[in-house]
Design a protein around this motif. Sequence first.
Motif, PDB file in Angstrom:
ATOM      1  N   VAL A   1      -4.895   4.970   2.421  1.00  0.00           N
ATOM      2  CA  VAL A   1      -4.397   3.637   2.746  1.00  0.00           C
ATOM      3  C   VAL A   1      -5.545   2.643   2.824  1.00  0.00           C
ATOM      4  CG1 VAL A   1      -3.350   2.263   4.580  1.00  0.00           C
ATOM      5  CG2 VAL A   1      -2.302   4.414   3.894  1.00  0.00           C
TER       6      VAL A   1
ATOM      7  N   GLN B   1      -6.913   1.339  -0.407  1.00  0.00           N
ATOM      8  CA  GLN B   1      -6.124   0.294  -1.044  1.00  0.00           C
ATOM      9  C   GLN B   1      -6.313  -1.045  -0.341  1.00  0.00           C
ATOM     10  OE1 GLN B   1      -2.088   1.354  -2.458  1.00  0.00           O
ATOM     11  NE2 GLN B   1      -2.426   3.298  -1.428  1.00  0.00           N
ATOM     12  N   LEU B   2      -6.468  -0.988   0.985  1.00  0.00           N
ATOM     13  CA  LEU B   2      -6.638  -2.225   1.729  1.00  0.00           C
ATOM     14  C   LEU B   2      -7.942  -2.932   1.378  1.00  0.00           C
ATOM     15  CD1 LEU B   2      -5.359  -1.094   5.222  1.00  0.00           C
ATOM     16  CD2 LEU B   2      -4.324  -2.833   3.781  1.00  0.00           C
TER      17      LEU B   2
ATOM     18  N   ILE C   1       0.865  -1.177   0.000  1.00  0.00           N
ATOM     19  CA  ILE C   1       0.000   0.000   0.000  1.00  0.00           C
ATOM     20  C   ILE C   1       0.901   1.225   0.000  1.00  0.00           C
ATOM     21  CG2 ILE C   1      -2.002  -1.061   1.088  1.00  0.00           C
ATOM     22  CD1 ILE C   1      -1.016  -0.134   3.752  1.00  0.00           C
TER      23      ILE C   1
END
Length: 504
Positions: free
Chosen positions: A114, A117-118, A106
């Motif tokens: 963040v 993206q997770l 990430i």
Amino acid sequence: MSTKPRILVIGAGPAGLGAAARLLERAGQSIEVTVMHMGHQLGGKAADLRHGDSGGYDHGCHMIAGFYRNMKGLMSRAGIDLGNTLLSMGGAAHVYAPHNRKLHTIEGDGAFYVSSQLQSLPPLSLQERLTFDRVMNEAYVLTLRGQAEIRRLDDKCFSSWCIERGMPPHIAHNLPMLRYFQNVYFNYSGKVSAYHLLQSFRLMSDFGMESATQYVLPAGYTTTIWNPIGDYIRRMGGKFIPYARATNWQYQGQAITGVEIERPDPSVNRFDLAGWSQEDAHLGKGVRTVYTNFDYVISTVPSAVFRSMNQDNKQLWNSKFFNGISRLRSTATVSMTVVTRKPVGVYPGPVFGLPDPLGICVNMKPYWARYRDDPDIGSVLSFVGPERGFEAWSNEEIINSTIDSFSASDEFGCIREAGILDVEIRRNVTDYSMSFACEPGVQKYRPGNKTPFCNLFLAGDWVRNEVDLVCMEGAITSGQEAADMLMRQVNSGGCELPGKLRVC
């Protein structure tokens, strides 16, 4: 005889150093400041750990986040060059996915970038990803309302909060993002308070694009940060009393009148290494004393230490204020450093979500100056994580399990095949080395800086403060807030000493 207010700061970790520096910066020569500490390296739980003649390792892989404004400000005022000291890990981090033993990178700044993206980490269906995105958007809107609003969620764990908003339980309980923030701030394998995780979101998103960037240092924290801050305090007139461990309070009426301390026997303690701990302190004849040369005290000892003081005093600990503190819990951590001959785990930035007990790993080879250009060193892997659930494991079992788990991913490489040159493991199980546990419902028991004693103030990452996270920034912020509150009391006329005890 001096008429200046005499202020004793107990502890030389981030909170104690932050408090002492703030007092002297604000009041200068009009006060006397003395810092009493156990005698290990400056920095408390964030100090260097000495390992024979090979140098020092940090107590776990500490990182400085971009939003650590108070810590970076103190470093600058102490004369530390931030440009040459804070080494960015490039804005990248990696989350280990146990279902396929793969790493997912990430990148970017800001907690919600963040988290976006997770959400793409497998195995999630399209509908599950949409649900994740909706819940994260709700979290973002909630943090915009401010700290007071999200503090209302302290009684809930973050997983439960997500489930209430429609996230399937099998996702909410296994969120890579939850593991990410759990590893970053809490070092605790149990439930994480929704407030503390959302507070992480808020701080990592509020202060510009740099706020979520993680930094490390070219050498140990004591050498690079805490010793220069200690010198800064001395230049302003502060004094240090080393090798003194506070064990109990003495009080009369509503005022602390003395601090019972223990001193080690120098013939059987090696002060040049890690100092002395609760377990290995060898006390000689006449080394228990009472220190009384103060008017005010700022105690920055960890919560587990504070709870151990005056334990026989039922009146004290049955009172509302102290009874609340008795409900706080601490958790032991394990830290380990593995040095290899060949490169392994060559990823920039930290890796989160590794199997317990050591869930975080950073390859410090590119950052630590003494290893960076050494052709005979391939990797310097720094691990840290919670000991909870692994208390019965031996050091060898933890070492072997961590090495095997790390090596199980093809993306890391095999540690043993890389050639192990050195292994250092630290079980942080004493009251002085344990971390405060941010469990759901804990906020109502965390004390503020002021106590029922008119001249005793508290600071530390376990004390309520503007940051409220278990990190160096939270500790320094708490120390500064305690110093400000103390000086307001001094400037308003102080307190009467002694008075009638009113601890309820």
